[in-house]
Design an enzyme around this catalytic site. Sequence first.
Site, PDB file in Angstrom:
ATOM      1  N   HIS A  90       0.836  -1.205   0.000  1.00 27.91           N
ATOM      2  CA  HIS A  90       0.000   0.000   0.000  1.00 27.91           C
ATOM      3  C   HIS A  90       0.869   1.252   0.000  1.00 27.91           C
ATOM      4  O   HIS A  90       1.403   1.656   1.029  1.00 27.91           O
ATOM      5  CB  HIS A  90      -0.940   0.003   1.225  1.00 27.91           C
ATOM      6  N   HIS A 111       1.155   5.118  -2.556  1.00 32.32           N
ATOM      7  CA  HIS A 111       0.683   5.878  -3.718  1.00 32.32           C
ATOM      8  C   HIS A 111       1.886   6.323  -4.533  1.00 32.32           C
ATOM      9  O   HIS A 111       2.813   6.911  -3.981  1.00 32.32           O
ATOM     10  CB  HIS A 111      -0.141   7.072  -3.242  1.00 32.32           C
ATOM     11  N   ASP A 112       1.859   6.057  -5.815  1.00 35.78           N
ATOM     12  CA  ASP A 112       3.040   6.339  -6.656  1.00 35.78           C
ATOM     13  C   ASP A 112       3.533   7.772  -6.498  1.00 35.78           C
ATOM     14  O   ASP A 112       4.721   8.033  -6.408  1.00 35.78           O
ATOM     15  CB  ASP A 112       2.769   6.014  -8.135  1.00 35.78           C
ATOM     16  N   TRP A 165      -5.280  17.124   6.158  1.00 33.22           N
ATOM     17  CA  TRP A 165      -5.633  16.644   4.814  1.00 33.22           C
ATOM     18  C   TRP A 165      -5.635  17.780   3.793  1.00 33.22           C
ATOM     19  O   TRP A 165      -5.223  17.600   2.645  1.00 33.22           O
ATOM     20  CB  TRP A 165      -7.008  15.954   4.810  1.00 33.22           C
ATOM     21  N   PHE A 191      -2.130  18.276   3.051  1.00 27.19           N
ATOM     22  CA  PHE A 191      -1.612  17.045   2.460  1.00 27.19           C
ATOM     23  C   PHE A 191      -1.948  16.985   0.969  1.00 27.19           C
ATOM     24  O   PHE A 191      -1.093  16.667   0.136  1.00 27.19           O
ATOM     25  CB  PHE A 191      -2.245  15.876   3.219  1.00 27.19           C
ATOM     26  N   PHE A 233       0.321  16.909  -3.017  1.00 31.93           N
ATOM     27  CA  PHE A 233       0.119  16.146  -4.258  1.00 31.93           C
ATOM     28  C   PHE A 233       0.017  17.096  -5.450  1.00 31.93           C
ATOM     29  O   PHE A 233       0.600  16.844  -6.502  1.00 31.93           O
ATOM     30  CB  PHE A 233      -1.164  15.299  -4.176  1.00 31.93           C
ATOM     31  N   HIS A 289      -9.528   1.170  -0.058  1.00 35.73           N
ATOM     32  CA  HIS A 289      -9.292   1.909   1.179  1.00 35.73           C
ATOM     33  C   HIS A 289     -10.624   1.832   1.946  1.00 35.73           C
ATOM     34  O   HIS A 289     -11.674   2.131   1.365  1.00 35.73           O
ATOM     35  CB  HIS A 289      -9.047   3.394   0.893  1.00 35.73           C
ATOM     36  N   GLU A 303     -10.672   4.276   7.138  1.00 36.86           N
ATOM     37  CA  GLU A 303      -9.635   5.247   7.522  1.00 36.86           C
ATOM     38  C   GLU A 303     -10.367   6.452   8.116  1.00 36.86           C
ATOM     39  O   GLU A 303     -10.423   7.534   7.541  1.00 36.86           O
ATOM     40  CB  GLU A 303      -8.803   5.672   6.298  1.00 36.86           C
ATOM     41  N   HIS A 342      -5.858   0.333   5.051  1.00 36.04           N
ATOM     42  CA  HIS A 342      -5.956   0.909   6.404  1.00 36.04           C
ATOM     43  C   HIS A 342      -6.802   0.064   7.364  1.00 36.04           C
ATOM     44  O   HIS A 342      -6.292  -0.425   8.352  1.00 36.04           O
ATOM     45  CB  HIS A 342      -6.461   2.361   6.413  1.00 36.04           C
ATOM     46  N   ASP A 347       2.436   6.994   2.069  1.00 37.20           N
ATOM     47  CA  ASP A 347       2.979   8.187   1.404  1.00 37.20           C
ATOM     48  C   ASP A 347       4.324   8.595   2.005  1.00 37.20           C
ATOM     49  O   ASP A 347       4.476   9.724   2.481  1.00 37.20           O
ATOM     50  CB  ASP A 347       2.003   9.359   1.579  1.00 37.20           C
TER      51      ASP A 347
END
Length: 485
Positions: free
Chosen positions: A92, A94-95, A175, A178, A182, A322, A325, A350, A408
Amino acid sequence: YQIKTVEELKNARGTLLSKEFYRSTGHNVTLDENEKIVNKIMMDLKYEEIRQGYLHPDNWVTSNPLSEVLDAINKSKLFGMIQSMPKGGILHAHDAALGSTKTFIKLTYAPHTWICFVDEDSVLFAFAKDYPKDKCSGKWKLMETLRKAGNFSDESLIGKFSIQTKTFENTKEVWKHFIKTFVNTDNLMEYKPNFEEYVRSFLKECLDDGVQYMEIRSGVPELFDIDGNMNTKEETIMLIQEILKEFKSKNPDFIDMKIIYGKNRRKSATKTLDYLNETLTLSKKFPELIIGFDLVNQEDEGYSLLEHAPLLLNQPLNYFFHAGETNWFGTTVDENLIDAVLLGTKRIGHGYALTKHPEIKEMVKLNDICVEISPISNKMLHYVKDLRNHPVASFIADDVPIVISSDDPSFFNTAPLSHDFYMTFVGIASAHSDLRFLKQLAINSIKYSGMSEDEKTIAHRVWSKKWNNWIMKTIEQHHKIPQRD
Ligand SMILES: O=c1[nH]cnc2c1ncn2[C@@H]1O[C@H](CO)[C@@H](O)[C@H]1O
Ligand SMILES: [Zn+2]
């Protein structure tokens, strides 16, 4: 029955402790003589760290903000051992949040990189031989010029490329920031030459961190070149395949990487249906690489699985949702856990809220659905303050199928997997949990992966070989250092 003597009490508690051990993750693993030596080395280090934490709780690694303990962790001998340990795979992550901050900064050195400072938290990047088009009301600056003029420091990008430099009050607030990380890195990564370098870099960083296999959540970006030409998702996938092929041939101990197509859960039904169709097309065309579908982004704010159920039912797709979470027990968000299992999810991302749903927890165990635990992510996004309170402690105690992953790591300033392993080992699992537990985690990452049975057999062999080498090397190194008797 009634216990009357201390001896009876000791016997009874011994029996109970042993029963508890045989219910916990790792109880199936037996260690050979060499592994037992390594286990002893590790457990001595682990007990000493816990003892120090007990004596000086102010410094304890699970309770303090991560940024305040990272330096100490990075210097810990036990952490060093965990870092070199072959940990299997990351199931788990994220690229877009996998390469290190250093890697992202390196990308800003590509020729023709332009930057736009939008506000205190946000930047945009563009790539053009001449002045870039639009989007920055004439304020684009060429990175090369800025650097030559000497009024730009790479450190100023750290806060834009990660959430490590700021503190936040709650989940919603963190968030918000966060997601900006990205957005700040999106364009930088989707410039084709950068994307190639980015993928190569994170593969190397993962392998260097003892990770031999990965399954990444990715929206598979359409890449652009210096003239603004866009390629298709198919072309991106073929590029990834090429990079993988080259990386595997140079690094025979690297097993593979696969992609779970992950798209934003905030989008309408129409859009989501498009995503599902894209997944179907891509997974038909590239079945070894595209192995399933997921909905990503903050669960508390997006559509619930129930709301999208009409679309999600009856699809010939593997799901890796997911779910759970959240800290909002009893909401439709929290109940995504129920729907994820009923929709046949292969694993749960999660599953943070799973302890609150004993029926679902039983179904998870019965159907051998693996829960992908990302402890540092849960802390950084304010679901839990002190990792000793992380619910995975109870999953470990009851052998719920789990893997440890990092979600991440780039944005948390952590290694691809080692910090999450370290925190779980020292700070969350029982003080008694030992190398058997860690070995089981590595085995689980192959067992619960999306590889075919044949691929898993090979993967297990490649990992085992590296594991045994690590055992021998660890013993050798340990004996080089003079020991007290
Ligand atoms: O912990 C997480 N839960 C849900 N979504 C996440 C998490 N971490 C990252 N992303 C989301 O994944 C997308 C990139 O693939 C980003 O949009 C990010 O919001
Ligand atoms: Zn995630």
